[in-house]
Design an enzyme around this catalytic site. Structure first.
Site, PDB file in Angstrom:
ATOM      1  N   SER A 139       0.848  -1.113   0.016  1.00 24.94           N
ATOM      2  CA  SER A 139      -0.095  -0.113  -0.022  1.00 24.94           C
ATOM      3  C   SER A 139       0.957   1.060   0.083  1.00 24.94           C
ATOM      4  O   SER A 139       1.854   1.391   0.764  1.00 24.94           O
ATOM      5  CB  SER A 139      -1.004  -0.096   1.298  1.00 24.94           C
ATOM      6  OG  SER A 139      -1.682   1.183   1.341  1.00 24.94           O
ATOM      7  N   LYS A 165      -0.838  -0.787  -4.492  1.00 22.96           N
ATOM      8  CA  LYS A 165      -1.920  -0.057  -4.347  1.00 22.96           C
ATOM      9  C   LYS A 165      -1.495   1.148  -4.031  1.00 22.96           C
ATOM     10  O   LYS A 165      -0.686   1.631  -3.121  1.00 22.96           O
ATOM     11  CB  LYS A 165      -2.462  -0.668  -3.070  1.00 22.96           C
ATOM     12  CG  LYS A 165      -3.622   0.112  -2.404  1.00 22.96           C
ATOM     13  CD  LYS A 165      -4.384  -0.721  -1.170  1.00 22.96           C
ATOM     14  CE  LYS A 165      -4.576  -0.090  -0.048  1.00 22.96           C
ATOM     15  NZ  LYS A 165      -5.501  -0.902   0.953  1.00 22.96           N
ATOM     16  N   LEU A 166      -2.408   2.223  -4.599  1.00 20.82           N
ATOM     17  CA  LEU A 166      -2.013   3.588  -4.599  1.00 20.82           C
ATOM     18  C   LEU A 166      -3.193   4.137  -3.618  1.00 20.82           C
ATOM     19  O   LEU A 166      -4.450   4.097  -4.020  1.00 20.82           O
ATOM     20  CB  LEU A 166      -1.969   4.319  -5.906  1.00 20.82           C
ATOM     21  CG  LEU A 166      -1.017   3.858  -6.904  1.00 20.82           C
ATOM     22  CD1 LEU A 166      -1.006   4.711  -8.227  1.00 20.82           C
ATOM     23  CD2 LEU A 166       0.544   3.914  -6.426  1.00 20.82           C
ATOM     24  N   LYS A 167      -2.648   4.965  -2.578  1.00 17.31           N
ATOM     25  CA  LYS A 167      -3.725   5.683  -1.983  1.00 17.31           C
ATOM     26  C   LYS A 167      -4.171   6.997  -2.688  1.00 17.31           C
ATOM     27  O   LYS A 167      -3.256   7.555  -3.353  1.00 17.31           O
ATOM     28  CB  LYS A 167      -3.323   6.166  -0.533  1.00 17.31           C
ATOM     29  CG  LYS A 167      -3.145   5.108   0.359  1.00 17.31           C
ATOM     30  CD  LYS A 167      -4.383   4.547   0.770  1.00 17.31           C
ATOM     31  CE  LYS A 167      -4.049   3.557   2.074  1.00 17.31           C
ATOM     32  NZ  LYS A 167      -5.496   2.944   2.473  1.00 17.31           N
ATOM     33  N   ASP A 193      -7.170   3.048  -3.486  1.00 22.30           N
ATOM     34  CA  ASP A 193      -8.025   2.979  -2.331  1.00 22.30           C
ATOM     35  C   ASP A 193      -8.030   4.387  -1.694  1.00 22.30           C
ATOM     36  O   ASP A 193      -7.152   5.340  -1.702  1.00 22.30           O
ATOM     37  CB  ASP A 193      -7.034   2.430  -1.242  1.00 22.30           C
ATOM     38  CG  ASP A 193      -7.862   2.141   0.364  1.00 22.30           C
ATOM     39  OD1 ASP A 193      -9.081   2.771   0.406  1.00 22.30           O
ATOM     40  OD2 ASP A 193      -7.337   1.562   1.119  1.00 22.30           O
ATOM     41  N   ASN A 195     -10.443   5.349   0.917  1.00 23.71           N
ATOM     42  CA  ASN A 195     -10.648   5.555   2.288  1.00 23.71           C
ATOM     43  C   ASN A 195     -11.728   6.465   2.296  1.00 23.71           C
ATOM     44  O   ASN A 195     -11.570   7.458   3.285  1.00 23.71           O
ATOM     45  CB  ASN A 195      -9.320   5.887   2.999  1.00 23.71           C
ATOM     46  CG  ASN A 195      -8.566   4.774   3.182  1.00 23.71           C
ATOM     47  OD1 ASN A 195      -7.291   4.793   2.636  1.00 23.71           O
ATOM     48  ND2 ASN A 195      -8.817   3.993   4.074  1.00 23.71           N
ATOM     49  N   GLU A 218     -10.918   0.712  -4.214  1.00 20.93           N
ATOM     50  CA  GLU A 218     -11.314   0.389  -2.730  1.00 20.93           C
ATOM     51  C   GLU A 218     -12.141   1.531  -2.054  1.00 20.93           C
ATOM     52  O   GLU A 218     -11.489   2.626  -2.204  1.00 20.93           O
ATOM     53  CB  GLU A 218     -10.121  -0.134  -1.796  1.00 20.93           C
ATOM     54  CG  GLU A 218     -10.308  -0.425  -0.618  1.00 20.93           C
ATOM     55  CD  GLU A 218      -8.958  -1.059   0.006  1.00 20.93           C
ATOM     56  OE1 GLU A 218      -7.847  -1.003  -0.453  1.00 20.93           O
ATOM     57  OE2 GLU A 218      -8.676  -1.144   1.275  1.00 20.93           O
ATOM     58  N   ASP A 243     -13.964  -1.856   1.937  1.00 21.90           N
ATOM     59  CA  ASP A 243     -13.167  -1.923   3.083  1.00 21.90           C
ATOM     60  C   ASP A 243     -14.015  -1.457   4.431  1.00 21.90           C
ATOM     61  O   ASP A 243     -14.748  -2.358   4.948  1.00 21.90           O
ATOM     62  CB  ASP A 243     -11.620  -1.318   3.025  1.00 21.90           C
ATOM     63  CG  ASP A 243     -11.016  -1.225   4.326  1.00 21.90           C
ATOM     64  OD1 ASP A 243     -11.270  -1.689   5.226  1.00 21.90           O
ATOM     65  OD2 ASP A 243      -9.832  -0.601   4.253  1.00 21.90           O
ATOM     66  N   LYS A 267     -10.305  -7.595   6.498  1.00 28.46           N
ATOM     67  CA  LYS A 267      -9.537  -7.088   7.513  1.00 28.46           C
ATOM     68  C   LYS A 267     -10.163  -7.733   9.035  1.00 28.46           C
ATOM     69  O   LYS A 267     -11.123  -7.216   9.499  1.00 28.46           O
ATOM     70  CB  LYS A 267      -9.134  -5.682   8.084  1.00 28.46           C
ATOM     71  CG  LYS A 267      -8.727  -4.816   6.781  1.00 28.46           C
ATOM     72  CD  LYS A 267      -8.399  -3.240   7.056  1.00 28.46           C
ATOM     73  CE  LYS A 267      -7.833  -2.701   5.942  1.00 28.46           C
ATOM     74  NZ  LYS A 267      -8.049  -1.212   5.956  1.00 28.46           N
ATOM     75  N   GLY A 295      -4.685  -4.819   5.480  1.00 26.60           N
ATOM     76  CA  GLY A 295      -3.501  -4.489   6.532  1.00 26.60           C
ATOM     77  C   GLY A 295      -3.859  -3.386   7.261  1.00 26.60           C
ATOM     78  O   GLY A 295      -4.583  -2.246   6.685  1.00 26.60           O
TER      79      GLY A 295
END
Ligand code: OSB
Ligand code: MG
Length: 372
Positions: A139, A165-167, A193, A195, A218, A243, A267, A295
């Site tokens: 990540s 995985k790129l935020k 992702d 968030n 995500e 997630d 998770k 994670g």
């Protein structure tokens, strides 16, 4: 199984570099570890709650408080259930207490580890692992510049990570994804992702990610916006993965039925424990959905358990199961490494890894013994 008490140990671990996501920047990880003490030996649990309630409503002080005030007393009042059923009794005994899944998960983890260590059984065998190593994804946080991001991604690819995985967040999405594709090619398994950083009004913008052939996006929308994710999934080609929204097998079933996701990031801490995580795995497999293991910037304790979970047959996408050195210069356990892009699933009793006492003492900020 008889539990004599649980030690709560707060540790503070500096990160090798700042980790920036759409919800904040971390430079250190403040973690609550649990040591369950039984007449047959001890077991370790790692609570995934973060210092602030920005990823989820739980936060580390709250998890310590609810453990102290409610969870441990409840478990102490049910010695027969624990003696008869062992670790699976933890979730049922604690079920009258609402929420607090990360705290509950940590307690179940410590009890299960104690039980398995005493019996000489591994976490992997207990959960139903079918692989002896798991592919390792990484990540990657948000950076001030695309040039910095490309350097960091290049380093992880050179280290062998099999998936990036790129935020992302508004203002940091199309450009970094395009840049990674241009520099490293279409062959790199790539996902993003958010968030929860977007709303359904961003659907047309997010559809512009379609051309990059991402494995998934995500949690683009907020935690409770399951219907929004279902609507978004109909408007973009990139598969939607949840997630934050998936907090139990029940919420997973609803999300699947509503078409809110076609992939789930599992998770264990977020869903109340490894046993519930296995149930979500089973449910997803029954519906033909892929899952992968997320994670929470865990130490080697949590990462070892995640690697075992990620070795179940339905975990068909690489997890955020990066090496110890992704986040920590010194892990509290023996360092977990990756070889050819894979992490070996521990086979020793319980988690198969144990904190190194001197390292643990060095990072410990407080210790509290709670007799049952
Ligand atoms: O959303 O997956 C997430 C870390 C902390 C909180 C939430 C997330 C993450 C990560 C890190 O992406 C994954 C890792 O531990 O390697
Ligand atoms: Mg996520």
């Amino acid at each position: 199984m008889r539990l004599e008490g649980v030690e709560l140990r707060r540790v503070r671990m500096p990160l090798v570099s700042p980790f920036r996501t759409s919800f904040g920047t971390q430079t250190a990880r403040d973690i609550l570890l649990l040591r369950a003490v039984t007449p047959a030996g001890e077991g370790w649990g790692e609570c995934v709650a973060m210092a602030d309630p920005l990823y989820s409503s739980e936060y580390v002080e709250a998890t310590a408080d609810v453990l102290r005030r409610f969870l441990l007393p409840a478990l102490g009042a049910a010695p027969d259930a624990l003696a008869r059923h062992g670790a699976p009794a933890v979730a049922s005994v604690l079920s009258p207490i609402k929420g607090h899944r990360m705290a509950k998960a940590a307690l179940e983890m410590a009890v299960l580890d104690a039980e398995l260590r005493a019996a000489g059984r591994s976490w992997a065998r207990e959960l139903g692992a079918v692989h002896d190593r798991v592919p390792s994804g990484v990540s990657v946080g948000i950076f001030d510049s695309v040039a910095q991001l490309l350097d960091v991604v290049g380093g992880y690819l050179a280290a062998g990570y099999v998936r990036i995985k790129l935020k992302i967040e508004p203002g940091w999405d199309l450009e970094p994804v395009r840049a990674v594709r241009e520099r490293y090619g279409d062959g790199v398994p790539l996902q993003v992702d958010a968030n929860t950083a977007y709303t359904l009004r961003d659907a047309r913008h997010l559809a512009r990610l379609d051309e990059f052939g991402l494995l998934l996006i995500e949690q683009p929308l907020e935690e409770e916006d399951v219907l929004g994710h279902a609507a978004l999934a109909r408007q973009i080609a990139t598969p939607v993965c949840l997630d934050e929204s998936i907090v139990s097998a029940q919420t997973a079933a609803a999300a699947i039925t509503l078409g809110a996701c076609s992939i789930i990031n599992i998770k264990p801490g977020r869903v109340g424990g490894y046993l519930e995580a296995v149930r979500i795995h089973d449910l997803a497999a029954a519906h033909g959905l892929a899952v992968w293991c997320g994670g929470m910037v865990e130490t080697g304790l949590g990462r070892a358990a995640n690697a075992a979970l990620g070795a179940l047959p339905g975990f068909t996408l690489p997890g955020d199961i990066s090496a110890s050195d992704r986040f920590y210069a010194t892990d509290v356990t023996e360092p977990l490494g990756i070889v050819d892009g894979h992490m070996t699933v521990p086979t020793g009793p319980g988690l198969g890894v144990t904190p190194i006492p001197e390292v643990l003492d060095e990072v410990t900020t407080s210790v509290e013994w709670l007799p049952l």
